[in-house]
Design an enzyme around this catalytic site. Structure first.
Site, PDB file in Angstrom:
ATOM      1  N   CYS A  12     -29.640  19.128 -22.355  1.00 35.25           N
ATOM      2  CA  CYS A  12     -29.829  19.315 -20.913  1.00 35.25           C
ATOM      3  C   CYS A  12     -31.278  18.957 -20.592  1.00 35.25           C
ATOM      4  CB  CYS A  12     -29.454  20.727 -20.464  1.00 35.25           C
ATOM      5  SG  CYS A  12     -30.545  22.046 -21.015  1.00 35.25           S
ATOM      6  N   ASN A  15     -33.638  22.508 -22.131  1.00 33.41           N
ATOM      7  CA  ASN A  15     -33.155  23.175 -23.334  1.00 33.41           C
ATOM      8  C   ASN A  15     -33.398  24.679 -23.317  1.00 33.41           C
ATOM      9  OD1 ASN A  15     -33.759  23.163 -26.893  1.00 33.41           O
ATOM     10  ND2 ASN A  15     -31.786  23.144 -25.900  1.00 33.41           N
ATOM     11  N   CYS A  17     -31.280  26.586 -20.678  1.00 31.58           N
ATOM     12  CA  CYS A  17     -30.123  27.135 -19.951  1.00 31.58           C
ATOM     13  C   CYS A  17     -28.805  26.567 -20.471  1.00 31.58           C
ATOM     14  CB  CYS A  17     -30.228  26.845 -18.455  1.00 31.58           C
ATOM     15  SG  CYS A  17     -31.638  27.580 -17.623  1.00 31.58           S
ATOM     16  N   ARG A  18     -28.478  25.362 -20.027  1.00 32.77           N
ATOM     17  CA  ARG A  18     -27.153  24.797 -20.291  1.00 32.77           C
ATOM     18  C   ARG A  18     -26.932  24.399 -21.740  1.00 32.77           C
ATOM     19  NH1 ARG A  18     -27.264  20.189 -15.973  1.00 32.77           N
ATOM     20  NH2 ARG A  18     -29.426  20.216 -16.672  1.00 32.77           N
ATOM     21  N   SER A  19     -27.845  23.651 -22.329  1.00 33.79           N
ATOM     22  CA  SER A  19     -27.578  23.167 -23.692  1.00 33.79           C
ATOM     23  C   SER A  19     -27.589  24.286 -24.729  1.00 33.79           C
ATOM     24  CB  SER A  19     -28.509  22.014 -24.082  1.00 33.79           C
ATOM     25  OG  SER A  19     -29.857  22.366 -24.021  1.00 33.79           O
ATOM     26  N   ASP A 129     -27.005  22.506 -12.922  1.00 32.74           N
ATOM     27  CA  ASP A 129     -28.166  23.176 -13.505  1.00 32.74           C
ATOM     28  C   ASP A 129     -28.362  24.503 -12.777  1.00 32.74           C
ATOM     29  OD1 ASP A 129     -30.580  24.019 -14.562  1.00 32.74           O
ATOM     30  OD2 ASP A 129     -31.535  22.054 -14.380  1.00 32.74           O
TER      31      ASP A 129
END
Length: 144
Positions: A12, A15, A17-19, A129
């Site tokens: 993401c 690195n 939150c999402r990933s 995001d």
């Protein structure tokens, strides 16, 4: 004879939150099936904004409510990652562009995909995001 592990990298922007959340969910699913020996799983960010930081507490809390542990330290994606990993799974079109800026297609080993290519409700869409969206941005109405 030992099987070669499939190497998967989730990517993401920062690195945090999402990933890391995608990494943790995938790791959890692999562990539930007893397949840890088959995979090497990691995450990285297109940018180095948060390098060295831990996961966003909102991602950690979102996962914890579902029995999933998010760990790790943010790091920036490198050109070498594109050769070390079999699959690079990006969260959105901006991340996909970032990978393409790092190295032209066909010059690296990894196969690059957007995570939502496998989403039957929005195939190929972006994973939003949640960073600036407050706590509700981390729930988004989807189950993990």
């Amino acid at each position: 004879m030992e099987l070669e592990r499939t190497r998967i990298l989730f990517v993401c922007l920062g690195n945090i939150c999402r990933s890391p959340l995608a990494e943790a969910v995938f790791r959890h699913l692999v562990r539930e099936r007893g397949l840890e020996h088959r995979f090497h799983i990691d995450s990285a960010g297109i940018s180095g904004y948060h390098a060295g930081e831990g996961p966003d507490p909102r991602s950690v809390a979102t996962a914890r409510r579902r029995g999933i542990v998010v760990e790790g330290t943010s790091r920036q994606l490198t050109r070498q990652d594109l050769d070390r990993f079999d699959f690079v799974i990006v969260m959105d079109s901006e991340n996909l562009s970032g990978v393409r800026r790092l190295a032209p297609a066909g010059t690296f080993r990894a196969r690059v995909h957007k995570l939502r290519e496998w989403d039957p409700h929005d195939p190929g869409g972006d994973v939003p995001d949640p960073y600036y969206g407050g706590p509700r941005g981390f729930e988004g109405g989807h189950d993990i």
